[in-house]
Design an enzyme around this catalytic site. Sequence first.
Site, PDB file in Angstrom:
ATOM      1  N   ARG A 204      17.222 -10.491  10.925  1.00  0.00           N
ATOM      2  CA  ARG A 204      17.047  -9.829  11.970  1.00  0.00           C
ATOM      3  C   ARG A 204      18.180  -9.785  12.139  1.00  0.00           C
ATOM      4  O   ARG A 204      17.666  -9.053  13.517  1.00  0.00           O
ATOM      5  CB  ARG A 204      15.752 -11.053  12.312  1.00  0.00           C
ATOM      6  CG  ARG A 204      14.487 -11.180  11.785  1.00  0.00           C
ATOM      7  CD  ARG A 204      13.641 -11.723  12.596  1.00  0.00           C
ATOM      8  NE  ARG A 204      13.945 -12.940  13.324  1.00  0.00           N
ATOM      9  CZ  ARG A 204      13.443 -13.778  12.755  1.00  0.00           C
ATOM     10  NH1 ARG A 204      12.317 -13.677  12.147  1.00  0.00           N
ATOM     11  NH2 ARG A 204      13.305 -14.777  13.020  1.00  0.00           N
ATOM     12  N   PHE A 219       4.640  -5.926   8.254  1.00  0.00           N
ATOM     13  CA  PHE A 219       3.674  -7.241   8.744  1.00  0.00           C
ATOM     14  C   PHE A 219       4.408  -7.951   9.654  1.00  0.00           C
ATOM     15  O   PHE A 219       5.341  -8.740   9.868  1.00  0.00           O
ATOM     16  CB  PHE A 219       4.058  -7.623   7.058  1.00  0.00           C
ATOM     17  CG  PHE A 219       3.736  -7.240   5.751  1.00  0.00           C
ATOM     18  CD1 PHE A 219       2.362  -7.101   5.356  1.00  0.00           C
ATOM     19  CD2 PHE A 219       4.176  -6.694   5.127  1.00  0.00           C
ATOM     20  CE1 PHE A 219       1.965  -7.051   4.402  1.00  0.00           C
ATOM     21  CE2 PHE A 219       3.554  -5.701   3.579  1.00  0.00           C
ATOM     22  CZ  PHE A 219       2.354  -6.039   3.913  1.00  0.00           C
ATOM     23  N   ASP A 240       0.576  -4.929  11.959  1.00  0.00           N
ATOM     24  CA  ASP A 240       0.385  -5.502  11.761  1.00  0.00           C
ATOM     25  C   ASP A 240      -1.064  -5.967  11.422  1.00  0.00           C
ATOM     26  O   ASP A 240      -2.443  -5.456  11.755  1.00  0.00           O
ATOM     27  CB  ASP A 240       0.993  -7.679  12.314  1.00  0.00           C
ATOM     28  CG  ASP A 240       0.870  -8.597  11.982  1.00  0.00           C
ATOM     29  OD1 ASP A 240       1.296  -9.235  10.936  1.00  0.00           O
ATOM     30  OD2 ASP A 240      -0.372  -9.238  11.825  1.00  0.00           O
ATOM     31  N   SER A 241      -2.153  -6.394  10.611  1.00  0.00           N
ATOM     32  CA  SER A 241      -3.082  -6.896  10.232  1.00  0.00           C
ATOM     33  C   SER A 241      -3.534  -7.665  11.825  1.00  0.00           C
ATOM     34  O   SER A 241      -5.327  -7.774  11.674  1.00  0.00           O
ATOM     35  CB  SER A 241      -4.156  -7.091   9.438  1.00  0.00           C
ATOM     36  OG  SER A 241      -3.483  -8.628   8.950  1.00  0.00           O
ATOM     37  N   ASN A 267      -3.906  -2.714   8.198  1.00  0.00           N
ATOM     38  CA  ASN A 267      -4.108  -3.092   6.753  1.00  0.00           C
ATOM     39  C   ASN A 267      -2.655  -2.091   6.236  1.00  0.00           C
ATOM     40  O   ASN A 267      -2.221  -0.949   6.222  1.00  0.00           O
ATOM     41  CB  ASN A 267      -4.889  -2.765   5.766  1.00  0.00           C
ATOM     42  CG  ASN A 267      -4.966  -3.125   4.549  1.00  0.00           C
ATOM     43  OD1 ASN A 267      -3.848  -2.795   3.669  1.00  0.00           O
ATOM     44  ND2 ASN A 267      -5.130  -4.247   3.989  1.00  0.00           N
ATOM     45  N   ALA A 268      -2.124  -3.064   5.853  1.00  0.00           N
ATOM     46  CA  ALA A 268      -0.331  -2.267   5.658  1.00  0.00           C
ATOM     47  C   ALA A 268      -0.135  -1.832   4.403  1.00  0.00           C
ATOM     48  O   ALA A 268      -0.141  -0.445   4.389  1.00  0.00           O
ATOM     49  CB  ALA A 268       0.373  -3.322   5.483  1.00  0.00           C
ATOM     50  N   ASP A 288       8.324  -7.047   5.564  1.00  0.00           N
ATOM     51  CA  ASP A 288       8.314  -8.692   5.231  1.00  0.00           C
ATOM     52  C   ASP A 288       7.125  -9.603   5.008  1.00  0.00           C
ATOM     53  O   ASP A 288       6.553 -10.136   6.121  1.00  0.00           O
ATOM     54  CB  ASP A 288       8.936  -9.107   6.964  1.00  0.00           C
ATOM     55  CG  ASP A 288       9.489 -10.801   6.711  1.00  0.00           C
ATOM     56  OD1 ASP A 288       9.769 -11.431   6.012  1.00  0.00           O
ATOM     57  OD2 ASP A 288       9.385 -11.366   7.242  1.00  0.00           O
ATOM     58  N   CYS A 328       9.341 -13.503  -0.271  1.00  0.00           N
ATOM     59  CA  CYS A 328       9.080 -14.988   0.011  1.00  0.00           C
ATOM     60  C   CYS A 328       8.651 -15.576  -0.140  1.00  0.00           C
ATOM     61  O   CYS A 328       8.702 -17.352  -0.619  1.00  0.00           O
ATOM     62  CB  CYS A 328       8.409 -15.300   1.551  1.00  0.00           C
ATOM     63  SG  CYS A 328       7.142 -15.279   1.848  1.00  0.00           S
TER      64      CYS A 328
END
Length: 384
Positions: A204, A219, A240-241, A267-268, A288, A328
């Site tokens: 970041r 996200f 973001d959701s 929803n992305a 991310d 991740c």
Amino acid sequence: MKIRVTPRGAARLLAHHPWVYKSDVLEGPNSPGLYPVQSTKGVLGLALYNPVSEITVRVFSFTDAGRPQEVLLENLRKALQRRKAAIAQEPVGGYRLVHAEGDLVPALVLDYYAGHGVLQVGSAALEPLTSELTEVIRAEIPLQSLLARNDQKSRSLEGLPLQIKPLLSQVPDSVMVREASIQYRVDLQEGQKTGAFIDQRDNRIRLQAFKGKTALDVFSYHGSFALHLAQGFEQVMAVDSSAVALRRALENAQANGLTNITPKEANAFEFLREEEKRGAHYDLIVLDPPAFAKGKRDVERAYAAYKEINLRAMKLLLSGGILATASCSHHLSEPLFYQMLAEAAADAHRTVRVVEKRSQGWDHPVLLNVPETHYLKFAILEIV
């Protein structure tokens, strides 16, 4: 008492991978604890042991020198000492103090948020030592409070209850953490993981070097990337959701005096498709996502999901634009990650240059013998 493992289990330990699965344990005690591990080759190390866990053996020392509990606590002490300089330099920052196997303290995670500690124990062999762990932590790190966030679902695999309880002083619901020139609020009691995603801290901060007109943080969660981007871009959209997460993102923006972050609840996957349809363009996009691959059987499906969002993002970027993209999922290896990005670039009909290959922060150490400790892949790409 000792644990006896098969030749295959011994081969893993001789290669200094700390895990032996239940199928490779020939003999062991009936209850969890700290014990030596041996095979026909002799004693191979000291380990956390739980006969009901699929990962039955978790080695924390590849010698048998010393009493197991003392060796484990010394490993903890050394891990804490490696972080002291960073805390002294930025006492209101956020850091991982103990990274489980990466610090040779298996199944233990300890994060630091501006003077407050959050602990997670993931082994039935380690749980009875909580008071001893706490004593070592208090002796090495100045903490205002310490919370046991033992609410991770993986504890059920160890036969452990899910619970949250204070170990030291009264624990606040949340604290403000500084990250370079940005500050953000961390939910100690209810936030995801231990409260925040500090493994992306250095990534970041790295993105503060980029400037432009429009940026997109997909996200976004609490707006962690968006906060840093808002210092160099005229307009930043945080997607973001979760409406709750976006409210926190706006609160964080206000705490930093930033008025150029726009939240978008969506929803992305659907959002990126719609942006492509309407012909939108951005100077920088951050992806991310959460771990799409929770296990090996999920890799094929996760690969397709990662490819879709990256392909869409590449199409949305202007020439010279930057894509900062992450995975991740440790089951999606680094070679697979970059293979996926190459396929996305080809299908998007874009020429993409790798600007920088990055990973998790220095306080999330990687052991070369243990691929599972290298889980975060982070690429900074340029659309040529």
